[in-house]
Motif scaffolding. Structure first.
Motif, PDB file in Angstrom:
ATOM      1  N   UNK A  53      40.606  51.692  41.748  1.00  0.00           N
ATOM      2  CA  UNK A  53      40.469  53.135  41.632  1.00  0.00           C
ATOM      3  C   UNK A  53      41.827  53.805  41.526  1.00  0.00           C
ATOM      4  N   UNK A  54      42.839  53.281  42.250  1.00  0.00           N
ATOM      5  CA  UNK A  54      44.137  53.935  42.285  1.00  0.00           C
ATOM      6  C   UNK A  54      45.200  53.172  41.507  1.00  0.00           C
ATOM      7  N   UNK A  55      45.098  51.848  41.393  1.00  0.00           N
ATOM      8  CA  UNK A  55      46.071  51.102  40.630  1.00  0.00           C
ATOM      9  C   UNK A  55      46.485  49.811  41.310  1.00  0.00           C
ATOM     10  N   UNK A  56      47.071  48.928  40.524  1.00  0.00           N
ATOM     11  CA  UNK A  56      47.516  47.612  40.980  1.00  0.00           C
ATOM     12  C   UNK A  56      49.044  47.639  41.070  1.00  0.00           C
TER      13      UNK A  56
ATOM     14  N   UNK B 202      59.800  41.853  56.200  1.00  0.00           N
ATOM     15  CA  UNK B 202      59.372  43.042  56.928  1.00  0.00           C
ATOM     16  C   UNK B 202      59.056  44.188  55.954  1.00  0.00           C
ATOM     17  N   UNK B 203      59.899  44.311  54.960  1.00  0.00           N
ATOM     18  CA  UNK B 203      59.639  45.360  53.954  1.00  0.00           C
ATOM     19  C   UNK B 203      58.331  45.088  53.213  1.00  0.00           C
ATOM     20  N   UNK B 204      58.111  43.819  52.850  1.00  0.00           N
ATOM     21  CA  UNK B 204      56.879  43.456  52.144  1.00  0.00           C
ATOM     22  C   UNK B 204      55.655  43.804  52.980  1.00  0.00           C
ATOM     23  N   UNK B 205      55.700  43.430  54.282  1.00  0.00           N
ATOM     24  CA  UNK B 205      54.534  43.676  55.136  1.00  0.00           C
ATOM     25  C   UNK B 205      54.287  45.180  55.284  1.00  0.00           C
ATOM     26  N   UNK B 206      55.348  45.939  55.512  1.00  0.00           N
ATOM     27  CA  UNK B 206      55.195  47.372  55.724  1.00  0.00           C
ATOM     28  C   UNK B 206      54.646  48.068  54.479  1.00  0.00           C
ATOM     29  N   UNK B 207      55.257  47.780  53.333  1.00  0.00           N
ATOM     30  CA  UNK B 207      54.817  48.411  52.092  1.00  0.00           C
ATOM     31  C   UNK B 207      53.398  47.985  51.720  1.00  0.00           C
ATOM     32  N   UNK B 208      53.128  46.679  51.888  1.00  0.00           N
ATOM     33  CA  UNK B 208      51.792  46.184  51.541  1.00  0.00           C
ATOM     34  C   UNK B 208      50.732  46.854  52.394  1.00  0.00           C
ATOM     35  N   UNK B 209      50.966  46.938  53.703  1.00  0.00           N
ATOM     36  CA  UNK B 209      49.984  47.552  54.591  1.00  0.00           C
ATOM     37  C   UNK B 209      49.791  49.031  54.250  1.00  0.00           C
TER      38      UNK B 209
ATOM     39  N   UNK C  86      46.096  53.017  51.532  1.00  0.00           N
ATOM     40  CA  UNK C  86      45.882  54.156  50.623  1.00  0.00           C
ATOM     41  C   UNK C  86      44.940  53.821  49.460  1.00  0.00           C
ATOM     42  N   UNK C  87      44.435  52.584  49.431  1.00  0.00           N
ATOM     43  CA  UNK C  87      43.453  52.237  48.405  1.00  0.00           C
ATOM     44  C   UNK C  87      44.007  51.531  47.192  1.00  0.00           C
TER      45      UNK C  87
ATOM     46  N   UNK D 128      54.922  57.054  48.693  1.00  0.00           N
ATOM     47  CA  UNK D 128      53.588  57.365  48.155  1.00  0.00           C
ATOM     48  C   UNK D 128      53.666  58.427  47.063  1.00  0.00           C
ATOM     49  N   UNK D 129      54.474  59.453  47.303  1.00  0.00           N
ATOM     50  CA  UNK D 129      54.584  60.531  46.324  1.00  0.00           C
ATOM     51  C   UNK D 129      55.182  60.034  45.016  1.00  0.00           C
ATOM     52  N   UNK D 130      56.219  59.221  45.111  1.00  0.00           N
ATOM     53  CA  UNK D 130      56.861  58.727  43.886  1.00  0.00           C
ATOM     54  C   UNK D 130      55.952  57.755  43.126  1.00  0.00           C
TER      55      UNK D 130
END
Length: 367
Positions: free
Chosen positions: A7-10, A19-26, A31-32, A119-121
């Motif tokens: 619905x929102x994108x891949x 740590x960055x991967x886990x944070x961003x992925x979560x 957010x869908x 998220x905004x960018x």
């Protein structure tokens, strides 16, 4: 590029810091978004080729292959060059940001990042991609519509050309019938005259001479009629003129023959097809010839009006008239009817003895 079924994108995240991967992925998963992550550039290129994402978050400093190199390879490949790349890095020098944009990045996020900013960018870039895809689809549909319109116009031109050819063929057939009928009538009369000459030649030379003179006259008239008909077959009746000018010439010729100048009211503000123009001209020509030969009129009116649905022609005289529901030899009324029918028009003749004649023809916009 095409958006995935998400619905929102891949989104593909490329960062060697777990740590960055886990944070961003979560964060993105919450957010869908559909989220994939890899820790180096080589794995990123393999995953992108297998399944192109809608957007890439790309770190710069990674072992083996930097984010700059990954982006350059993506932009050099036609299959992946449209995927937006957002660099996300701890580098904060102007040079680093300039280089990120020069290799094809669309945005730059500095670490440590704020979730709301990320998220905004991301949403901004995905929205731009969606708008671009919509524009491409609109252009594709426009091109398809233009192609269909061109095909329709080509078909219409071919149909109009075919109609013109059929109308010309019908006109030639009609003229051929006229030649056959008029010539046959003249030759029968000529034959009667010559038989009479042979009968009287030995007993009354003067009477035989008068019949011979009449026979010569009939022969000349028949020859002239054939010449005129053949000329009509071979040439454009308007001789390259506009219809208004051709009708004015007919009126001028009629005036020289009869001292009667037809009253003309002509409105040709809407264009007509060549076939309709030719038929209108022929009807007026035939009608004026009939008035000259048979009507004994003192007044003639020609009226032409155009409207969005077509054209209306009225030719009227105040001559001696005839019984319009009976066939009248020599008037060419059948030819007028046939010409009008070839272009989808309708013709009506209103006349009675002593009350003149009115010819009314209506034609569609495209004959």
């Amino acid at each position: 590029m095409e958006f995935t079924q998400s619905a929102k994108g891949d989104i593909l995240i490329v960062d060697d810091t777990l740590d960055n991967l886990r944070l961003l992925s979560a964060m993105l998963d919450e957010q869908g978004y559909e989220v994939r992550s890899v820790t180096n550039g080589s794995m990123a290129l393999i995953g992108i080729q297998a399944q192109p994402p809608d957007l890439i978050l790309l770190d710069i400093n990674m072992p083996g292959m930097t984010g700059y190199e990954v982006c350059q390879r993506l932009k050099s490949n036609p299959q992946t060059q449209e995927i937006p790349v957002i660099f996300i890095s701890a580098l904060n020098e102007v040079f680093d940001k300039v280089k990120a944009f020069s290799v094809g990045g669309v945005d730059f996020i500095h670490k440590p990042f704020q979730i709301e900013e990320v998220l905004a960018r991301i949403e901004h870039q995905l929205k731009l991609c969606r708008l671009q895809l919509q524009l491409q689809e609109q252009n594709r549909r426009l091109q398809q519509t233009e192609a269909e319109l061109r095909r329709s116009l080509e078909q219409e031109r071919a149909l109009n050309q075919r109609i013109e050819e059929m109308a010309a063929l019908e006109e030639r057939n009609r003229i051929a019938r006229d030649i056959h009928d008029s010539l046959g009538h003249s030759l029968v009369a000529l034959n009667v005259q010559m038989e009479t000459v042979l009968t009287l030649w030995q007993v009354d030379v003067e009477r035989a001479r008068s019949f011979l003179v009449e026979a010569k006259k009939l022969g000349s008239e028949a020859l002239q009629a054939v010449r005129e008909s053949v000329s009509a077959i071979r040439s454009d009746p308007l001789q390259g003129q506009l219809l208004e000018g051709a009708i004015a010439n007919l009126a001028e010729e009629f005036y020289h023959l009869t001292d009667i100048l037809p009253e003309c009211q002509i409105d040709l503000s809407q264009p007509l097809s060549d076939s309709v123009n030719h038929v209108v001209y022929r009807i007026i020509q035939e009608g004026l010839t009939n008035i000259y030969k048979h009507a004994k009129a003192t007044s003639v009116q020609i009226k032409i009006q155009t409207a969005p649905i077509g054209l209306s022609l009225t030719l009227q005289d105040n001559g001696q008239g005839f019984q319009s529901d009976q066939a009248v030899a020599g008037y060419g009324l059948q030819g007028m009817q046939e010409r009008t029918a070839t272009v989808g028009g309708q013709l009506e003749i209103v006349s009675k003895p002593g009350a003149g004649c009115q010819i009314v023809a209506n034609f569609p916009r495209k004959g």
